[in-house]
Design a protein around this motif. Sequence first.
Motif, PDB file in Angstrom:
ATOM      1  N   ILE A  28       0.857  -1.182   0.000  1.00  0.00           N
ATOM      2  CA  ILE A  28       0.000   0.000   0.000  1.00  0.00           C
ATOM      3  C   ILE A  28       0.893   1.232   0.000  1.00  0.00           C
ATOM      4  O   ILE A  28       1.687   1.432   0.923  1.00  0.00           O
ATOM      5  N   ASN A  29       0.788   2.040  -1.056  1.00  0.00           N
ATOM      6  CA  ASN A  29       1.525   3.289  -1.163  1.00  0.00           C
ATOM      7  C   ASN A  29       0.528   4.428  -1.059  1.00  0.00           C
ATOM      8  O   ASN A  29      -0.510   4.410  -1.717  1.00  0.00           O
ATOM      9  N   VAL A  30       0.847   5.412  -0.210  1.00  0.00           N
ATOM     10  CA  VAL A  30      -0.081   6.505   0.054  1.00  0.00           C
ATOM     11  C   VAL A  30       0.568   7.825  -0.357  1.00  0.00           C
ATOM     12  O   VAL A  30       1.685   8.138   0.081  1.00  0.00           O
ATOM     13  N   TYR A  31      -0.136   8.575  -1.199  1.00  0.00           N
ATOM     14  CA  TYR A  31       0.354   9.867  -1.685  1.00  0.00           C
ATOM     15  C   TYR A  31      -0.535  10.968  -1.127  1.00  0.00           C
ATOM     16  O   TYR A  31      -1.731  11.013  -1.399  1.00  0.00           O
ATOM     17  N   PHE A  32       0.056  11.852  -0.320  1.00  0.00           N
ATOM     18  CA  PHE A  32      -0.661  12.947   0.316  1.00  0.00           C
ATOM     19  C   PHE A  32      -0.454  14.218  -0.497  1.00  0.00           C
ATOM     20  O   PHE A  32       0.680  14.592  -0.801  1.00  0.00           O
ATOM     21  N   THR A  33      -1.559  14.887  -0.825  1.00  0.00           N
ATOM     22  CA  THR A  33      -1.499  16.084  -1.667  1.00  0.00           C
ATOM     23  C   THR A  33      -2.554  17.091  -1.213  1.00  0.00           C
ATOM     24  O   THR A  33      -3.515  16.734  -0.523  1.00  0.00           O
ATOM     25  N   GLY A  34      -2.368  18.336  -1.617  1.00  0.00           N
ATOM     26  CA  GLY A  34      -3.328  19.384  -1.274  1.00  0.00           C
ATOM     27  C   GLY A  34      -4.603  19.279  -2.096  1.00  0.00           C
ATOM     28  O   GLY A  34      -4.596  18.775  -3.221  1.00  0.00           O
ATOM     29  N   GLU A  35      -5.682  19.763  -1.520  1.00  0.00           N
ATOM     30  CA  GLU A  35      -6.985  19.772  -2.185  1.00  0.00           C
ATOM     31  C   GLU A  35      -6.891  20.468  -3.544  1.00  0.00           C
ATOM     32  O   GLU A  35      -6.175  21.454  -3.695  1.00  0.00           O
ATOM     33  N   LYS A  36      -7.616  19.924  -4.517  1.00  0.00           N
ATOM     34  CA  LYS A  36      -7.613  20.494  -5.868  1.00  0.00           C
ATOM     35  C   LYS A  36      -8.870  21.319  -6.112  1.00  0.00           C
ATOM     36  O   LYS A  36      -9.932  21.030  -5.559  1.00  0.00           O
ATOM     37  N   CYS A  44      -1.418  23.715  -3.460  1.00  0.00           N
ATOM     38  CA  CYS A  44      -0.027  23.434  -3.092  1.00  0.00           C
ATOM     39  C   CYS A  44       0.837  23.384  -4.359  1.00  0.00           C
ATOM     40  O   CYS A  44       0.751  22.424  -5.123  1.00  0.00           O
ATOM     41  N   PRO A  45       1.671  24.396  -4.607  1.00  0.00           N
ATOM     42  CA  PRO A  45       2.482  24.403  -5.826  1.00  0.00           C
ATOM     43  C   PRO A  45       3.451  23.218  -5.911  1.00  0.00           C
ATOM     44  O   PRO A  45       3.695  22.692  -7.001  1.00  0.00           O
ATOM     45  N   ASP A  46       4.004  22.787  -4.790  1.00  0.00           N
ATOM     46  CA  ASP A  46       4.912  21.635  -4.804  1.00  0.00           C
ATOM     47  C   ASP A  46       4.183  20.353  -5.209  1.00  0.00           C
ATOM     48  O   ASP A  46       4.756  19.496  -5.881  1.00  0.00           O
ATOM     49  N   CYS A  47       2.921  20.245  -4.820  1.00  0.00           N
ATOM     50  CA  CYS A  47       2.119  19.079  -5.199  1.00  0.00           C
ATOM     51  C   CYS A  47       1.878  19.069  -6.704  1.00  0.00           C
ATOM     52  O   CYS A  47       1.962  18.027  -7.353  1.00  0.00           O
ATOM     53  N   ASN A  48       1.572  20.249  -7.261  1.00  0.00           N
ATOM     54  CA  ASN A  48       1.359  20.357  -8.707  1.00  0.00           C
ATOM     55  C   ASN A  48       2.627  20.002  -9.472  1.00  0.00           C
ATOM     56  O   ASN A  48       2.559  19.343 -10.510  1.00  0.00           O
ATOM     57  N   GLY A  74      -7.009  18.279   2.234  1.00  0.00           N
ATOM     58  CA  GLY A  74      -7.943  19.363   2.495  1.00  0.00           C
ATOM     59  C   GLY A  74      -7.423  20.719   2.065  1.00  0.00           C
ATOM     60  O   GLY A  74      -6.375  20.839   1.436  1.00  0.00           O
ATOM     61  N   PRO A  75      -8.183  21.760   2.414  1.00  0.00           N
ATOM     62  CA  PRO A  75      -7.809  23.117   2.028  1.00  0.00           C
ATOM     63  C   PRO A  75      -6.584  23.619   2.800  1.00  0.00           C
ATOM     64  O   PRO A  75      -6.235  23.088   3.863  1.00  0.00           O
TER      65      PRO A  75
END
Length: 129
Positions: A28-36, A44-48, A74-75
């Motif tokens: 199980i690999n989990v990728y955490f990113t900012g809300e779109k 989150c510019p780094d997420c983009n 989330g936001p």
Amino acid sequence: MDVVKVSGYEAFRSTVEKLTNDGSNNQINVYFTGEKDETGKSWCPDCNEAEPFVLSALKEHADEKSVFVVVDVGPRPFWKDMQNPFRKDPIAPISVIPSLVRWKSPVRLDGDQCARPSLLEMFFKEDTD
């Protein structure tokens, strides 16, 4: 490979618990990113910046039996709260996004590491058995 998208802490925890207890023992690999937003861009510019690299490495290097969970944290105001539950998680505390975590393993990439193809290849090829 299965890709599961969830939003929020409770959905994240219930999803990984279900996957952990399904008896398959799949990675199980989990990728955490900012809300779109409605255009598909995160606050989150780094997420983009990291997302195309992560998705490319996922296609190229991930185990076909693995599960990839994309978690919307989330936001921005919620994420910036130092008391938010993602930061306090007992198994995989997240202090920066994007973060890519092998569930219940020390294997992880944080921040700008998620935009480095060589590190992503090692992440997905790392065997923890």
